[in-house]
Design a protein around this motif. Sequence first.
Motif, PDB file in Angstrom:
ATOM      1  N   GLY A 196       0.578  -1.351  -0.005  1.00  0.00           N
ATOM      2  CA  GLY A 196      -0.259   0.237   0.062  1.00  0.00           C
ATOM      3  C   GLY A 196       1.058   1.369  -0.105  1.00  0.00           C
ATOM      4  N   ALA A 197       1.952   1.347   0.451  1.00  0.00           N
ATOM      5  CA  ALA A 197       2.883   2.234   0.637  1.00  0.00           C
ATOM      6  C   ALA A 197       3.054   2.650  -0.990  1.00  0.00           C
ATOM      7  CB  ALA A 197       4.142   2.630   2.050  1.00  0.00           C
ATOM      8  N   LEU A 198       4.190   1.638  -1.186  1.00  0.00           N
ATOM      9  CA  LEU A 198       4.640   1.735  -2.441  1.00  0.00           C
ATOM     10  C   LEU A 198       3.415   2.018  -3.609  1.00  0.00           C
ATOM     11  CD1 LEU A 198       7.244  -1.668  -2.500  1.00  0.00           C
ATOM     12  CD2 LEU A 198       7.295   1.368  -2.489  1.00  0.00           C
ATOM     13  N   GLY A 199       2.485   1.548  -3.185  1.00  0.00           N
ATOM     14  CA  GLY A 199       1.722   2.319  -4.501  1.00  0.00           C
ATOM     15  C   GLY A 199       0.998   3.085  -4.441  1.00  0.00           C
ATOM     16  N   SER A 200       0.835   4.314  -3.170  1.00  0.00           N
ATOM     17  CA  SER A 200       0.402   5.176  -3.027  1.00  0.00           C
ATOM     18  C   SER A 200       1.258   6.562  -3.019  1.00  0.00           C
ATOM     19  CB  SER A 200      -0.507   5.304  -1.262  1.00  0.00           C
ATOM     20  OG  SER A 200       0.515   5.029  -0.917  1.00  0.00           O
ATOM     21  N   ALA A 201       2.802   6.037  -3.294  1.00  0.00           N
ATOM     22  CA  ALA A 201       4.028   6.956  -3.023  1.00  0.00           C
ATOM     23  C   ALA A 201       3.734   7.385  -4.304  1.00  0.00           C
ATOM     24  CB  ALA A 201       5.273   6.161  -2.770  1.00  0.00           C
TER      25      ALA A 201
END
Length: 117
Positions: A6-11
């Motif tokens: 999720g963090a990588l996708g929303s970065a």
Amino acid sequence: MFAVEGALGSADRRSELAAATLGASRWQVFRHVTLPLVAPGVAAGAVLCFTRALGEFGATITFAGSLPGTTRTLPIASYLAMQTDPDEAIALALLLLVVSVAVLLMLRDRWLPGVRS
């Protein structure tokens, strides 16, 4: 894993692209831009991973036991090594860490399409 995904996708990818355009190497972009952007997700993922590992460890050692050559998993081997040889236990734990990071790097394209590893 889902917290990191999720963090990588929303970065915001624009920061990485701007750093690359300004001449930063891939390693510098990762270390100075990507990692700080996803650090909260990585921290949350580490906590969730640790708690899951404790749960899996408990179930494995309780129900399957620790029969040498039969049900020895790497976490159980590390646990048993900690009682006799702490250096070996640390080496096994580092091996688990390296494998985890390698899997995350191999799956990076899944999270960030358009980025080639």
